[in-house]
Design a protein around this motif. Structure first.
Motif, PDB file in Angstrom:
ATOM      1  N   GLY A   1       0.941  -1.155   0.071  1.00  0.00           N
ATOM      2  CA  GLY A   1       0.038  -0.090  -0.051  1.00  0.00           C
ATOM      3  C   GLY A   1       1.010   1.116   0.078  1.00  0.00           C
ATOM      4  N   ARG A   2       0.346   2.102   0.856  1.00  0.00           N
ATOM      5  CA  ARG A   2       1.200   3.600   0.905  1.00  0.00           C
ATOM      6  C   ARG A   2       1.136   3.736   2.477  1.00  0.00           C
ATOM      7  NH1 ARG A   2      -0.950   9.121   1.017  1.00  0.00           N
ATOM      8  NH2 ARG A   2       0.953  10.360   0.160  1.00  0.00           N
ATOM      9  N   ASP A   3       2.391   4.178   2.804  1.00  0.00           N
ATOM     10  CA  ASP A   3       2.827   4.522   4.117  1.00  0.00           C
ATOM     11  C   ASP A   3       4.194   4.978   4.372  1.00  0.00           C
ATOM     12  OD1 ASP A   3       2.030   4.672   6.845  1.00  0.00           O
ATOM     13  OD2 ASP A   3       1.779   2.483   7.099  1.00  0.00           O
ATOM     14  N   GLN A   4       4.587   5.475   5.537  1.00  0.00           N
ATOM     15  CA  GLN A   4       6.105   5.755   5.940  1.00  0.00           C
ATOM     16  C   GLN A   4       6.222   5.298   7.186  1.00  0.00           C
ATOM     17  OE1 GLN A   4       5.140   9.728   5.524  1.00  0.00           O
ATOM     18  NE2 GLN A   4       4.255  10.265   7.515  1.00  0.00           N
ATOM     19  N   VAL A   5       7.609   5.151   7.422  1.00  0.00           N
ATOM     20  CA  VAL A   5       8.210   4.700   8.861  1.00  0.00           C
ATOM     21  C   VAL A   5       9.320   5.487   9.059  1.00  0.00           C
ATOM     22  CG1 VAL A   5       9.284   2.915   9.988  1.00  0.00           C
ATOM     23  CG2 VAL A   5       7.532   2.262   8.484  1.00  0.00           C
ATOM     24  N   LEU A   6       9.655   5.976  10.217  1.00  0.00           N
ATOM     25  CA  LEU A   6      10.544   6.657  10.687  1.00  0.00           C
ATOM     26  C   LEU A   6      11.622   5.841  11.726  1.00  0.00           C
ATOM     27  CD1 LEU A   6      11.414  10.199  11.672  1.00  0.00           C
ATOM     28  CD2 LEU A   6      11.849   8.621  13.950  1.00  0.00           C
ATOM     29  N   GLY A   7      12.725   5.841  11.647  1.00  0.00           N
ATOM     30  CA  GLY A   7      13.486   4.946  12.438  1.00  0.00           C
ATOM     31  C   GLY A   7      14.667   5.728  13.361  1.00  0.00           C
ATOM     32  N   VAL A   8      14.920   5.501  14.318  1.00  0.00           N
ATOM     33  CA  VAL A   8      16.071   6.092  15.224  1.00  0.00           C
ATOM     34  C   VAL A   8      17.208   5.192  15.157  1.00  0.00           C
ATOM     35  CG1 VAL A   8      16.945   7.264  17.149  1.00  0.00           C
ATOM     36  CG2 VAL A   8      14.319   7.442  16.526  1.00  0.00           C
ATOM     37  N   ARG A   9      18.140   5.413  14.497  1.00  0.00           N
ATOM     38  CA  ARG A   9      19.521   4.738  14.568  1.00  0.00           C
ATOM     39  C   ARG A   9      20.412   5.170  15.979  1.00  0.00           C
ATOM     40  NH1 ARG A   9      22.732   0.963  11.224  1.00  0.00           N
ATOM     41  NH2 ARG A   9      24.791   1.019  11.949  1.00  0.00           N
ATOM     42  N   PHE A  10      20.445   4.380  17.117  1.00  0.00           N
ATOM     43  CA  PHE A  10      21.214   4.972  18.130  1.00  0.00           C
ATOM     44  C   PHE A  10      22.763   4.386  17.944  1.00  0.00           C
ATOM     45  CE2 PHE A  10      17.057   4.804  19.850  1.00  0.00           C
ATOM     46  CZ  PHE A  10      17.032   5.775  20.844  1.00  0.00           C
ATOM     47  N   ARG A  11      23.684   5.325  18.381  1.00  0.00           N
ATOM     48  CA  ARG A  11      25.287   4.806  18.226  1.00  0.00           C
ATOM     49  C   ARG A  11      25.289   3.423  18.992  1.00  0.00           C
ATOM     50  NH1 ARG A  11      28.937   9.876  19.640  1.00  0.00           N
ATOM     51  NH2 ARG A  11      30.390   8.487  18.554  1.00  0.00           N
ATOM     52  N   PRO A  12      25.975   2.626  18.437  1.00  0.00           N
ATOM     53  CA  PRO A  12      26.321   1.512  19.008  1.00  0.00           C
ATOM     54  C   PRO A  12      27.155   1.700  20.272  1.00  0.00           C
ATOM     55  CG  PRO A  12      26.404   0.938  16.962  1.00  0.00           C
ATOM     56  CD  PRO A  12      26.092   2.385  16.923  1.00  0.00           C
ATOM     57  N   GLY A  13      26.744   1.264  21.314  1.00  0.00           N
ATOM     58  CA  GLY A  13      27.392   1.606  22.692  1.00  0.00           C
ATOM     59  C   GLY A  13      26.596   2.590  23.599  1.00  0.00           C
ATOM     60  N   SER A  14      25.734   3.314  23.150  1.00  0.00           N
ATOM     61  CA  SER A  14      24.964   4.448  23.480  1.00  0.00           C
ATOM     62  C   SER A  14      23.656   4.226  24.225  1.00  0.00           C
ATOM     63  CB  SER A  14      24.884   5.544  22.771  1.00  0.00           C
ATOM     64  OG  SER A  14      23.754   5.365  21.735  1.00  0.00           O
ATOM     65  N   PHE A  15      23.109   3.232  24.306  1.00  0.00           N
ATOM     66  CA  PHE A  15      21.851   2.800  24.385  1.00  0.00           C
ATOM     67  C   PHE A  15      21.486   2.287  25.909  1.00  0.00           C
ATOM     68  CE2 PHE A  15      17.539   0.762  24.361  1.00  0.00           C
ATOM     69  CZ  PHE A  15      16.890   1.738  23.607  1.00  0.00           C
ATOM     70  N   ARG A  16      22.728   1.723  26.588  1.00  0.00           N
ATOM     71  CA  ARG A  16      22.664   1.295  27.753  1.00  0.00           C
ATOM     72  C   ARG A  16      22.136   2.162  28.979  1.00  0.00           C
ATOM     73  NH1 ARG A  16      23.992   1.686  32.531  1.00  0.00           N
ATOM     74  NH2 ARG A  16      25.359   3.466  32.055  1.00  0.00           N
ATOM     75  N   PRO A  17      22.338   3.580  28.847  1.00  0.00           N
ATOM     76  CA  PRO A  17      21.495   4.297  29.602  1.00  0.00           C
ATOM     77  C   PRO A  17      20.234   4.466  29.391  1.00  0.00           C
ATOM     78  CG  PRO A  17      23.664   5.483  28.734  1.00  0.00           C
ATOM     79  CD  PRO A  17      23.215   4.055  27.853  1.00  0.00           C
ATOM     80  N   PHE A  18      19.724   4.455  28.303  1.00  0.00           N
ATOM     81  CA  PHE A  18      18.210   4.284  28.218  1.00  0.00           C
ATOM     82  C   PHE A  18      17.575   3.371  28.512  1.00  0.00           C
ATOM     83  CE2 PHE A  18      19.412   7.520  24.650  1.00  0.00           C
ATOM     84  CZ  PHE A  18      18.375   8.336  24.917  1.00  0.00           C
ATOM     85  N   LEU A  19      18.130   2.063  28.332  1.00  0.00           N
ATOM     86  CA  LEU A  19      17.734   0.689  28.853  1.00  0.00           C
ATOM     87  C   LEU A  19      17.702   0.217  30.257  1.00  0.00           C
ATOM     88  CD1 LEU A  19      16.367  -1.758  27.278  1.00  0.00           C
ATOM     89  CD2 LEU A  19      18.763  -2.658  27.124  1.00  0.00           C
ATOM     90  N   GLY A  20      18.895   0.707  30.951  1.00  0.00           N
ATOM     91  CA  GLY A  20      19.411   0.393  32.176  1.00  0.00           C
ATOM     92  C   GLY A  20      19.674  -0.949  32.544  1.00  0.00           C
ATOM     93  N   ARG A  21      20.040  -1.712  31.489  1.00  0.00           N
ATOM     94  CA  ARG A  21      20.170  -3.043  31.733  1.00  0.00           C
ATOM     95  C   ARG A  21      21.364  -3.406  30.753  1.00  0.00           C
ATOM     96  NH1 ARG A  21      14.753  -3.694  30.130  1.00  0.00           N
ATOM     97  NH2 ARG A  21      14.843  -5.296  28.250  1.00  0.00           N
ATOM     98  N   PRO A  22      22.043  -4.427  30.796  1.00  0.00           N
ATOM     99  CA  PRO A  22      22.817  -4.801  29.563  1.00  0.00           C
ATOM    100  C   PRO A  22      22.243  -4.990  28.266  1.00  0.00           C
ATOM    101  CG  PRO A  22      23.349  -6.242  31.695  1.00  0.00           C
ATOM    102  CD  PRO A  22      22.166  -5.458  31.655  1.00  0.00           C
ATOM    103  N   VAL A  23      22.857  -4.381  27.209  1.00  0.00           N
ATOM    104  CA  VAL A  23      21.914  -4.314  26.138  1.00  0.00           C
ATOM    105  C   VAL A  23      21.848  -5.684  25.391  1.00  0.00           C
ATOM    106  CG1 VAL A  23      22.016  -3.304  23.610  1.00  0.00           C
ATOM    107  CG2 VAL A  23      22.767  -1.817  25.548  1.00  0.00           C
ATOM    108  N   SER A  24      22.649  -6.643  25.940  1.00  0.00           N
ATOM    109  CA  SER A  24      22.505  -8.255  25.203  1.00  0.00           C
ATOM    110  C   SER A  24      21.201  -8.735  25.566  1.00  0.00           C
ATOM    111  CB  SER A  24      23.703  -8.920  25.936  1.00  0.00           C
ATOM    112  OG  SER A  24      23.603  -8.831  27.383  1.00  0.00           O
ATOM    113  N   THR A  25      20.550  -7.937  26.611  1.00  0.00           N
ATOM    114  CA  THR A  25      19.107  -8.662  27.048  1.00  0.00           C
ATOM    115  C   THR A  25      18.026  -8.324  25.937  1.00  0.00           C
ATOM    116  OG1 THR A  25      18.596  -6.672  28.254  1.00  0.00           O
ATOM    117  CG2 THR A  25      19.648  -8.479  29.400  1.00  0.00           C
ATOM    118  N   LEU A  26      18.355  -7.398  25.129  1.00  0.00           N
ATOM    119  CA  LEU A  26      17.621  -6.844  23.840  1.00  0.00           C
ATOM    120  C   LEU A  26      17.913  -7.391  22.666  1.00  0.00           C
ATOM    121  CD1 LEU A  26      15.205  -4.788  23.669  1.00  0.00           C
ATOM    122  CD2 LEU A  26      16.855  -3.047  23.169  1.00  0.00           C
TER     123      LEU A  26
END
Length: 266
Positions: A86-111
């Protein structure tokens, strides 16, 4: 040293360019320690068959604002696909590898190889932001909406976070780092130390992280060559750090679904 590489992972780019438009936008200055860029995909396939886009494994965390597949997606160790119709759109946020743990609050391997709801990480405001992004007419407006959401709760990077970011940047900047021991030598760290850092901050091990760059380099080299018959695959395998061509062919085929020469002919 080569330029900074970003493994975007889009397979069969020429065919993809006929089905959708892809644009990238820089984040606000306060978010640049965390966000590499925003990507926006827009398509109009009304009256045309649906299109399945395959993407190579990726070591970055992505937040996707999408009608059909929204969420925060961890690093992927296998290729994955997205069906456009059909017709649509998507926005994605590409986080810098290594920077996401403060957002997640746990080891990124769990994600790794899984996802969580946007609201679980970005709070209840993410739901309204998603609606606004999907209704926006302009890609710059879409990026500004994401900026506003993320800027409302910017965490702090620890020295350990910054060290992890720097390790991935070393891989990105130097194609000669094709093995974990080379990364360890360049960083002055043992292999065990690298494994602990990557588990906590990157989400996948250093060997898999290097493999992401090697596979992307291979796909871009093969897909960007007009005369694929001119490619010396044994030489390419050696450049990418593989012990032999057979190992490279197995690795590439497992990730892409087709051998290197066949991918080039496609």
């Amino acid at each position: 040293m080569a330029g900074h590489r970003v493994p975007q992972g889009i397979l069969r780019e020429r065919a993809a360019g006929e089905r959708f438009e892809l644009s990238r936008h820089e984040p606000a200055p306060s978010l640049r320690p965390f966000v590499e860029y925003y990507w926006v995909v827009r398509w109009d396939l009304r009256g045309r068959p649906p299109y399945r886009q395959w993407v190579l494994p990726n070591l970055a965390v992505h937040a996707a604002f999408s009608r059909n597949a929204s969420g925060v997606f961890g690093p992927r160790t296998t290729s994955f696909d997205y069906l456009l119709r059909g017709r649509d759109q998507v926005l994605g946020v590409r986080f810098r590898p290594g920077s996401f743990r403060p957002f997640l609050g746990r080891p990124v391997s769990t994600l790794a190889d899984t996802s969580v709801r946007l609201t679980e990480i970005l709070g209840p405001a993410a739901e309204g932001t998603e609606e606004a992004i999907l209704a926006a007419d302009d890609t710059t407006e879409m990026a500004a909406l994401a900026d506003a959401l993320l800027a409302a709760s910017v965490p702090a990077l620890t020295p350990a976070d910054r060290r992890a970011i720097g390790l991935v940047e070393m891989i990105a900047a130097d194609p000669a780092i094709t093995r974990v021991d080379r990364l360890g030598e360049a960083a002055g760290l043992s292999i065990r130390s690298l494994q602990r850092i990557f588990d906590k901050h990157i989400g996948i091990g250093p060997k898999r992280a290097i493999r992401v760059y090697r596979l992307n380099d291979a796909a871009q080299r093969i897909g960007g060559t007009e005369d694929t018959g001119a490619i010396d695959y044994a030489e390419l395998a050696a450049e990418l750090g593989y012990s032999d061509q057979a190992h490279f062919t197995r690795d590439f085929t497992a990730a892409v679904g087709t051998p290197p020469a066949a991918y080039g002919r496609e």
